[in-house]
Design a protein around this motif. Structure first.
Motif, mmCIF file in Angstrom:
data_model
loop_
_atom_site.group_PDB
_atom_site.id
_atom_site.type_symbol
_atom_site.label_atom_id
_atom_site.label_comp_id
_atom_site.label_asym_id
_atom_site.label_seq_id
_atom_site.Cartn_x
_atom_site.Cartn_y
_atom_site.Cartn_z
ATOM 1 N N TYR A 76 -29.984 -17.650 32.578
ATOM 2 C CA TYR A 76 -29.618 -16.090 31.899
ATOM 3 C C TYR A 76 -28.074 -15.868 32.190
ATOM 4 O O TYR A 76 -27.544 -15.210 31.500
ATOM 5 N N GLN A 79 -24.753 -17.142 30.007
ATOM 6 C CA GLN A 79 -23.956 -16.390 28.847
ATOM 7 C C GLN A 79 -23.654 -17.052 27.830
ATOM 8 O O GLN A 79 -22.725 -16.854 27.148
ATOM 9 N N ASN A 80 -24.407 -18.201 27.521
ATOM 10 C CA ASN A 80 -24.067 -19.122 26.362
ATOM 11 C C ASN A 80 -24.608 -18.468 25.019
ATOM 12 O O ASN A 80 -25.367 -17.425 25.351
ATOM 13 N N GLU A 81 -24.648 -19.170 24.135
ATOM 14 C CA GLU A 81 -24.799 -18.630 22.659
ATOM 15 C C GLU A 81 -26.218 -18.542 22.797
ATOM 16 O O GLU A 81 -27.066 -17.366 22.283
ATOM 17 N N ILE A 84 -27.666 -15.127 24.503
ATOM 18 C CA ILE A 84 -27.276 -14.138 23.474
ATOM 19 C C ILE A 84 -28.523 -13.949 22.298
ATOM 20 O O ILE A 84 -28.928 -12.665 22.081
ATOM 21 N N ILE A 85 -28.718 -14.965 21.630
ATOM 22 C CA ILE A 85 -29.765 -14.988 20.638
ATOM 23 C C ILE A 85 -30.909 -14.730 20.959
ATOM 24 O O ILE A 85 -31.632 -13.798 20.456
ATOM 25 N N PHE A 87 -32.085 -12.991 23.623
ATOM 26 C CA PHE A 87 -32.087 -11.724 24.520
ATOM 27 C C PHE A 87 -31.872 -10.761 23.173
ATOM 28 O O PHE A 87 -32.974 -9.737 23.094
ATOM 29 N N ALA A 88 -31.096 -11.126 22.340
ATOM 30 C CA ALA A 88 -30.893 -9.942 20.992
ATOM 31 C C ALA A 88 -32.240 -10.067 20.045
ATOM 32 O O ALA A 88 -32.833 -9.093 19.737
#
Length: 302
Positions: A76, A79-81, A84-85, A87-88
């Motif tokens: 978590y 903070q890699n891609e 983000i994907i 979580f979004a």
């Protein structure tokens, strides 16, 4: 409430929480939609029973809930891609899931209201329709205020809590005014009085017994096998008119058709009055004025 608290926890305390708790909290938001739908159904259906198929609607929550325990702090905080994907995608799914349930809840409400469009609603039935309309509208307002906040912060975050508070206070007020805690789907149960009213309407309207000058309360009571008092009570309750007005209204509606019909333009007002069931011209004139707001002659000339 879970929607509001869950998002606040995520945004304001997320840095101090284990990621698993953040995702578990978000997973619980997936219960709001099904609970809303079941509540709407329960308020619109007499003798509501929880079907075993309803448990299938827990699946999105269960999948997300179990998947939450696979989230590690290392992953978590990287903070890699992929973070983000994931979580979004999680957030977007939650919002779309809730929007879907708001839509089908509203569709259920509209469908039931339409099925009752030709019936005279009781006070409690009207209260439930009104309450559910406000409830769903409130959820829509809350959904939009929070959804716009996550789209590049189109609106300030404080807008969400403010709108949430306003909606909750408003819904609380409406619930109090409508006394919604005292009623449930049982008000939609077909009762003997409503069935009797349907029989009375059929005799007077569909069978056109209103055309008979000697039509009386006792005559209808005899045909339905009920007492005069019972027939009178049912007509007053569902037609919100006394028996004589109930019958005379039908006669006036028929007279209006005759007065405007080109084929009966040569008929006198008296002949039309007697033809629709009135036994005297004076009674016809007074009833016509009462229900239409003008005399038969004025109506014919307009």
């Amino acid at each position: 409430m879970a929607f509001r608290i869950g998002k606040s926890v995520m945004l304001n305390f997320g840095n101090d929480l284990e990621p698993v708790f953040i995702f578990v909290g978000l997973a619980f938001l997936l219960l709001i939609g099904p609970l809303l739908r079941w509540y709407v159904i329960a308020m619109l259906r007499a003798n509501f029973k929880f079907s075993k198929y309803y448990y299938l609607e827990f699946l999105p929550f269960l999948v997300m809930f179990l998947a939450s325990f696979m989230v590690t702090r290392e992953w978590y905080e990287s903070q890699n891609e992929s973070v983000i994907i994931v979580f979004a995608s999680f957030l977007i799914f939650i919002y779309l899931h809730f929007a879907f349930y708001i839509f089908i809840s509203n569709s259920t409400l509209r469908k039931v209201k339409k099925s009752y469009s030709s019936e005279l609603l009781t006070k409690h039935q009207k209260a439930i329709f009104s309450w559910l309309h406000f409830l769903i509208l409130g959820f829509v307002v809350i959904w939009f205020s929070y959804f716009l906040n996550i789209i590049e912060n189109m609106v300030p975050y404080i807008t969400g809590p403010i709108m949430y508070s306003v909606v909750i206070y408003f819904l609380s007020l409406k619930a109090f005014q409508l006394k919604i805690t005292d009623i449930d789907g049982g008000v939609f149960k077909k009762n003997d009085d409503l069935i009797l009213f349907g029989v009375i309407k059929k005799l007077i309207y569909e069978d056109k017994m209103f055309l008979e000058p000697d039509l009386s309360l006792s005559g209808i009571a005899k045909l339905t096998g009920k007492t005069n008092q019972k027939v009178s009570e049912v007509v007053n309750q569902y037609a919100q008119q006394n028996f004589n007005d109930f019958v005379n209204f039908s006669r006036i509606e028929e007279a209006k058709k005759e007065l405007l019909n080109q084929e009966t333009q040569n008929h006198t007002i008296a002949s039309i009055a007697f033809g629709v069931g009135f036994s005297s011209l004076s009674s016809f004139n007074s009833s016509f004025k009462k229900f239409v707001g003008m005399t038969p002659s004025e109506f014919r000339k307009k």
